[in-house]
Design a protein around this motif. Structure first.
Motif, PDB file in Angstrom:
ATOM      1  N   THR A  23       0.838  -1.105  -0.004  1.00 44.56           N
ATOM      2  CA  THR A  23       0.014   0.086  -0.081  1.00 44.56           C
ATOM      3  C   THR A  23       0.713   1.397  -0.021  1.00 44.56           C
ATOM      4  N   SER A  24       0.370   2.431  -0.412  1.00 43.31           N
ATOM      5  CA  SER A  24       1.223   3.524  -0.580  1.00 43.31           C
ATOM      6  C   SER A  24       0.885   4.503   0.464  1.00 43.31           C
ATOM      7  N   VAL A  25       2.165   5.111   0.944  1.00 40.86           N
ATOM      8  CA  VAL A  25       1.775   6.272   2.032  1.00 40.86           C
ATOM      9  C   VAL A  25       1.532   7.360   1.298  1.00 40.86           C
ATOM     10  N   PRO A  26       0.500   8.258   1.569  1.00 40.69           N
ATOM     11  CA  PRO A  26       0.247   9.358   0.826  1.00 40.69           C
ATOM     12  C   PRO A  26       1.229  10.059   0.717  1.00 40.69           C
ATOM     13  N   GLU A  27       1.043  10.892  -0.466  1.00 38.45           N
ATOM     14  CA  GLU A  27       2.236  12.034  -0.795  1.00 38.45           C
ATOM     15  C   GLU A  27       2.747  12.986   0.309  1.00 38.45           C
ATOM     16  N   GLU A  28       1.776  13.438   0.973  1.00 35.17           N
ATOM     17  CA  GLU A  28       2.052  14.502   1.930  1.00 35.17           C
ATOM     18  C   GLU A  28       2.693  13.875   3.002  1.00 35.17           C
ATOM     19  N   LEU A  29       2.236  12.571   3.438  1.00 31.11           N
ATOM     20  CA  LEU A  29       2.987  12.109   4.677  1.00 31.11           C
ATOM     21  C   LEU A  29       4.299  11.481   4.301  1.00 31.11           C
ATOM     22  N   SER A  30       4.543  11.041   2.897  1.00 26.79           N
ATOM     23  CA  SER A  30       5.801  10.665   2.514  1.00 26.79           C
ATOM     24  C   SER A  30       6.780  11.793   2.353  1.00 26.79           C
ATOM     25  N   ALA A  31       6.258  13.228   2.328  1.00 27.10           N
ATOM     26  CA  ALA A  31       7.181  14.110   2.061  1.00 27.10           C
ATOM     27  C   ALA A  31       7.813  14.254   3.404  1.00 27.10           C
ATOM     28  N   ILE A  36      12.680  13.594   7.835  1.00 27.78           N
ATOM     29  CA  ILE A  36      13.384  13.284   9.189  1.00 27.78           C
ATOM     30  C   ILE A  36      14.735  12.916   8.882  1.00 27.78           C
ATOM     31  N   PRO A  37      15.674  13.693   9.549  1.00 26.50           N
ATOM     32  CA  PRO A  37      17.133  13.340   9.483  1.00 26.50           C
ATOM     33  C   PRO A  37      17.600  11.909   9.899  1.00 26.50           C
ATOM     34  N   ARG A  38      18.067  11.156   9.084  1.00 31.17           N
ATOM     35  CA  ARG A  38      18.455   9.909   9.539  1.00 31.17           C
ATOM     36  C   ARG A  38      19.472   9.330   8.684  1.00 31.17           C
ATOM     37  N   PRO A  39      20.358   8.422   9.083  1.00 29.03           N
ATOM     38  CA  PRO A  39      21.410   7.730   8.236  1.00 29.03           C
ATOM     39  C   PRO A  39      20.757   7.147   7.183  1.00 29.03           C
ATOM     40  N   TYR A  40      21.454   7.012   5.919  1.00 30.86           N
ATOM     41  CA  TYR A  40      21.047   6.377   4.576  1.00 30.86           C
ATOM     42  C   TYR A  40      20.920   4.939   5.104  1.00 30.86           C
ATOM     43  N   ARG A  41      19.721   4.335   4.690  1.00 30.68           N
ATOM     44  CA  ARG A  41      19.713   2.672   4.640  1.00 30.68           C
ATOM     45  C   ARG A  41      19.671   2.272   3.088  1.00 30.68           C
ATOM     46  N   GLY A  42      19.856   0.941   2.897  1.00 29.09           N
ATOM     47  CA  GLY A  42      19.638   0.248   1.821  1.00 29.09           C
ATOM     48  C   GLY A  42      18.343   0.672   0.844  1.00 29.09           C
ATOM     49  N   PHE A  43      18.470   0.832  -0.413  1.00 33.19           N
ATOM     50  CA  PHE A  43      17.533   1.351  -1.247  1.00 33.19           C
ATOM     51  C   PHE A  43      16.558   2.624  -0.569  1.00 33.19           C
ATOM     52  N   GLY A  44      17.080   3.390   0.304  1.00 30.08           N
ATOM     53  CA  GLY A  44      16.346   4.689   0.806  1.00 30.08           C
ATOM     54  C   GLY A  44      15.231   4.026   1.801  1.00 30.08           C
ATOM     55  N   SER A  45      15.299   2.836   2.261  1.00 26.20           N
ATOM     56  CA  SER A  45      14.403   2.279   3.360  1.00 26.20           C
ATOM     57  C   SER A  45      14.250   3.024   4.514  1.00 26.20           C
ATOM     58  N   VAL A  46      13.194   2.948   5.189  1.00 28.16           N
ATOM     59  CA  VAL A  46      12.808   3.560   6.623  1.00 28.16           C
ATOM     60  C   VAL A  46      12.169   2.465   7.397  1.00 28.16           C
ATOM     61  N   ARG A  47      12.759   2.342   8.591  1.00 30.36           N
ATOM     62  CA  ARG A  47      12.392   1.391   9.528  1.00 30.36           C
ATOM     63  C   ARG A  47      11.052   1.864  10.194  1.00 30.36           C
ATOM     64  N   VAL A  48       9.944   0.869  10.253  1.00 28.25           N
ATOM     65  CA  VAL A  48       8.590   1.369  10.677  1.00 28.25           C
ATOM     66  C   VAL A  48       8.310   0.080  11.698  1.00 28.25           C
ATOM     67  N   VAL A  91      -3.772   1.993   8.016  1.00 30.70           N
ATOM     68  CA  VAL A  91      -2.602   1.762   8.531  1.00 30.70           C
ATOM     69  C   VAL A  91      -2.217   2.900   9.550  1.00 30.70           C
ATOM     70  N   ARG A  92      -1.377   2.240  10.434  1.00 32.34           N
ATOM     71  CA  ARG A  92      -0.746   3.060  11.602  1.00 32.34           C
ATOM     72  C   ARG A  92       0.676   2.851  11.347  1.00 32.34           C
ATOM     73  N   LEU A  93       1.604   3.780  11.249  1.00 28.99           N
ATOM     74  CA  LEU A  93       3.092   3.383  11.001  1.00 28.99           C
ATOM     75  C   LEU A  93       3.734   4.249  12.181  1.00 28.99           C
ATOM     76  N   GLU A  94       4.662   3.853  12.988  1.00 30.35           N
ATOM     77  CA  GLU A  94       5.446   4.780  13.676  1.00 30.35           C
ATOM     78  C   GLU A  94       6.999   4.251  13.026  1.00 30.35           C
ATOM     79  N   VAL A  95       7.497   5.770  12.658  1.00 30.04           N
ATOM     80  CA  VAL A  95       8.612   5.622  12.030  1.00 30.04           C
ATOM     81  C   VAL A  95       9.872   5.343  13.033  1.00 30.04           C
ATOM     82  N   LEU A  96      10.906   4.611  12.851  1.00 34.21           N
ATOM     83  CA  LEU A  96      11.685   4.271  14.067  1.00 34.21           C
ATOM     84  C   LEU A  96      13.067   4.785  13.945  1.00 34.21           C
ATOM     85  N   ASP A  97      13.166   4.985  12.492  1.00 33.15           N
ATOM     86  CA  ASP A  97      14.343   5.818  12.106  1.00 33.15           C
ATOM     87  C   ASP A  97      14.308   7.356  12.294  1.00 33.15           C
ATOM     88  N   GLY A  98      15.220   7.852  12.828  1.00 35.57           N
ATOM     89  CA  GLY A  98      15.426   9.387  13.064  1.00 35.57           C
ATOM     90  C   GLY A  98      15.528   9.718  14.367  1.00 35.57           C
TER      91      GLY A  98
END
Length: 98
Positions: A23-31, A36-48, A91-98
């Protein structure tokens, strides 16, 4: 950061030998997530930490070619929450990176 959104389940058709659903995270939320400042992870992934209905699991979201992040929906979650291709998902996502 915690975000909640409604989306649609879709199948990734790039491979015939595997059924991958997202499923896609809406554009505004993706922006907001991209900011969020974070170290780069493979493929630009973000842990959630993701939650859909009564299912909760740790995974990563990935940037798509359209600029939105996509959340992979593993089979156990799709089965437990009765998610189908083209169907709705909350969906509820908690962003763990950052």
């Amino acid at each position: 950061m915690i975000i909640e959104f409604d989306g649609d389940v879709f199948r990734w058709d790039a491979r015939d030998d595997a059924a991958w659903f997202f499923t896609s995270v809406p554009e505004e939320l993706s922006a907001e997530i991209r900011e969020i400042p974070r170290p780069y992870r493979g493929f630009g992934s973000v842990r959630v930490q993701a939650r859909i209905g009564g299912s909760e699991w740790r995974t990563s979201i990935f940037p798509s070619s359209s600029g939105e992040y996509v959340l992979p929906l593993k089979k156990a979650v799709r089965t437990a929450e009765r998610l189908v291709d083209g169907g709705p998902v909350s969906v509820r996502l908690e962003v763990l990176d950052g």
